[in-house]
Design a protein around this motif. Structure first.
Motif, PDB file in Angstrom:
ATOM      1  N   GLY A  37       0.792  -1.215   0.000  1.00 46.64           N
ATOM      2  CA  GLY A  37       0.000   0.000   0.000  1.00 46.64           C
ATOM      3  C   GLY A  37       0.824   1.264   0.000  1.00 46.64           C
ATOM      4  O   GLY A  37       1.993   1.282   0.419  1.00 46.64           O
TER       5      GLY A  37
ATOM      6  N   THR B 283       0.186   3.767   1.878  1.00 47.96           N
ATOM      7  CA  THR B 283       0.477   3.800   3.315  1.00 47.96           C
ATOM      8  C   THR B 283       0.574   2.333   3.726  1.00 47.96           C
ATOM      9  O   THR B 283      -0.447   1.638   3.778  1.00 47.96           O
ATOM     10  CB  THR B 283      -0.631   4.518   4.105  1.00 47.96           C
ATOM     11  OG1 THR B 283      -1.895   3.898   3.845  1.00 47.96           O
ATOM     12  CG2 THR B 283      -0.704   5.975   3.712  1.00 47.96           C
TER      13      THR B 283
ATOM     14  N   SER C  96       0.601  -1.331   5.312  1.00 51.50           N
ATOM     15  CA  SER C  96      -0.363  -1.880   6.261  1.00 51.50           C
ATOM     16  C   SER C  96       0.066  -1.710   7.708  1.00 51.50           C
ATOM     17  O   SER C  96      -0.762  -1.434   8.587  1.00 51.50           O
ATOM     18  CB  SER C  96      -0.590  -3.367   5.955  1.00 51.50           C
ATOM     19  OG  SER C  96      -1.223  -3.536   4.708  1.00 51.50           O
TER      20      SER C  96
ATOM     21  N   ASP D 150      -0.874   1.666   8.932  1.00 55.60           N
ATOM     22  CA  ASP D 150      -2.314   1.766   9.169  1.00 55.60           C
ATOM     23  C   ASP D 150      -2.689   1.096  10.489  1.00 55.60           C
ATOM     24  O   ASP D 150      -3.541   1.599  11.232  1.00 55.60           O
ATOM     25  CB  ASP D 150      -3.080   1.121   8.015  1.00 55.60           C
ATOM     26  CG  ASP D 150      -2.876   1.857   6.701  1.00 55.60           C
ATOM     27  OD1 ASP D 150      -2.856   3.103   6.710  1.00 55.60           O
ATOM     28  OD2 ASP D 150      -2.721   1.188   5.662  1.00 55.60           O
TER      29      ASP D 150
ATOM     30  N   SER E 110       2.747   8.379   5.041  1.00 56.27           N
ATOM     31  CA  SER E 110       2.591   7.612   6.274  1.00 56.27           C
ATOM     32  C   SER E 110       3.179   8.343   7.471  1.00 56.27           C
ATOM     33  O   SER E 110       2.594   8.345   8.560  1.00 56.27           O
ATOM     34  CB  SER E 110       3.252   6.240   6.140  1.00 56.27           C
ATOM     35  OG  SER E 110       2.363   5.296   5.582  1.00 56.27           O
TER      36      SER E 110
ATOM     37  N   SER F 142      -6.195  -0.348   3.625  1.00 56.01           N
ATOM     38  CA  SER F 142      -5.817   0.614   4.673  1.00 56.01           C
ATOM     39  C   SER F 142      -6.848   0.709   5.789  1.00 56.01           C
ATOM     40  O   SER F 142      -6.500   0.665   6.979  1.00 56.01           O
ATOM     41  CB  SER F 142      -5.600   2.005   4.068  1.00 56.01           C
ATOM     42  OG  SER F 142      -4.410   2.044   3.330  1.00 56.01           O
TER      43      SER F 142
END
Length: 271
Positions: free
Chosen positions: A154, A156, A158, A161, A201, A247
């Motif tokens: 991703g 951001t 994982s 998240d 992120s 996410s």
């Protein structure tokens, strides 16, 4: 022709003159770097955010390019050829939550059941490792955080998240002083791993550490903890799960693990 902003996040000041640059452009969002913070111009269908500028009508096709100059002045935000009029926009800010209401275990099980199939396969394990380490020595927490930051797929990753979800619970007020202390410990454990993840992120983790989650996750957490009616709770779950490929679900796994650790783990509560 300026686009009209419907709402502004609590951390967005469009009245003080500021300059910045367009960081990234997506189908329904544009990220702006302004005075060291990441602001996001959001399409009309997207949830509010503390650093968000949500538009009243437009939901994509933004006329901005990475590297365009950003100028903020007198209630207007200009990013390249994109101009947003924020003068009449309402404000959104996260609120503190009450202590958990009866039925938390059943609501939490429903959240985990909905999120597990959508989350990255390793998110639940990372969430459990970090929340367990929050009750242990600093060395274990630093190691768990370092294994989590920047890990997984991703834009951001994982792991980030998951950490946002954990911080959303710890900074919400629902966990009281224990949550505040745990959040401080986790924030101190993050820096060694931050160079391994993306700019976006890092900004989201910084915001979550200050108790500033996005509205979708905030509203879901409040519905879970305070016991919203089933239809509202289900809608809140669906909205978070609609965030990115995994996410939203990954954040739910972090949030759920923190809930179990601080509210439903009777062995730790009795220790």
């Amino acid at each position: 022709m300026p686009l009209q902003a419907l709402s502004l996040g609590c951390e967005v000041d469009v009245w003080k003159p500021r300059r910045g640059v367009v960081h990234s452009v997506f189908a329904r969002a544009v990220n702006l770097l302004v005075d060291g913070e990441m602001w996001t111009v959001l399409g009309a269908s997207r949830p509010d955010a503390p650093f968000g500028i949500r538009l009243a009508h437009s939901d994509g096709g933004f006329d901005a390019t990475v590297g365009d100059r950003v100028n903020v002045r007198a209630g207007f935000v200009r990013a390249g050829r994109l101009i947003v009029d924020c003068r009449t926009a309402t404000r959104w800010a996260p609120t503190k939550w009450a202590r958990p209401k009866d039925g938390l275990a059943a609501r939490l099980a429903a959240l985990e059941d909905a999120a597990l199939s959508r989350a990255w396969s390793e998110s639940a394990g990372m969430a459990a490792a970090v929340t367990t380490a929050l009750h242990g020595p600093e060395t274990e927490l630093i190691a768990a955080a370092r294994r989590t930051v920047g890990r997984g797929p991703g834009l951001t990753p994982s792991g980030d998240d998951v950490l946002v979800g954990i911080l959303a619970l710890l900074t919400s007020g629902a966990a009281g002083a224990a949550g505040v202390q745990a959040a401080s410990r986790l924030v101190r454990a993050l820096p060694p791993g931050l160079p391994t993840t993306s700019d976006i992120s890092r900004h989201l983790l910084s915001q979550a550490a200050r108790g500033l989650p996005g509205r979708a996750l905030h509203d879901l957490g409040q519905a879970l903890i305070e016991g919203a009616p089933p239809d509202i709770f289900s809608a809140a779950i669906a909205l978070v799960l609609d965030t990115g490929a995994t996410s939203g679900a990954d954040a739910c796994m972090g949030f759920a693990a923190a809930c179990r650790s601080f509210f439903l783990n009777t062995e730790l509560a009795a220790a």
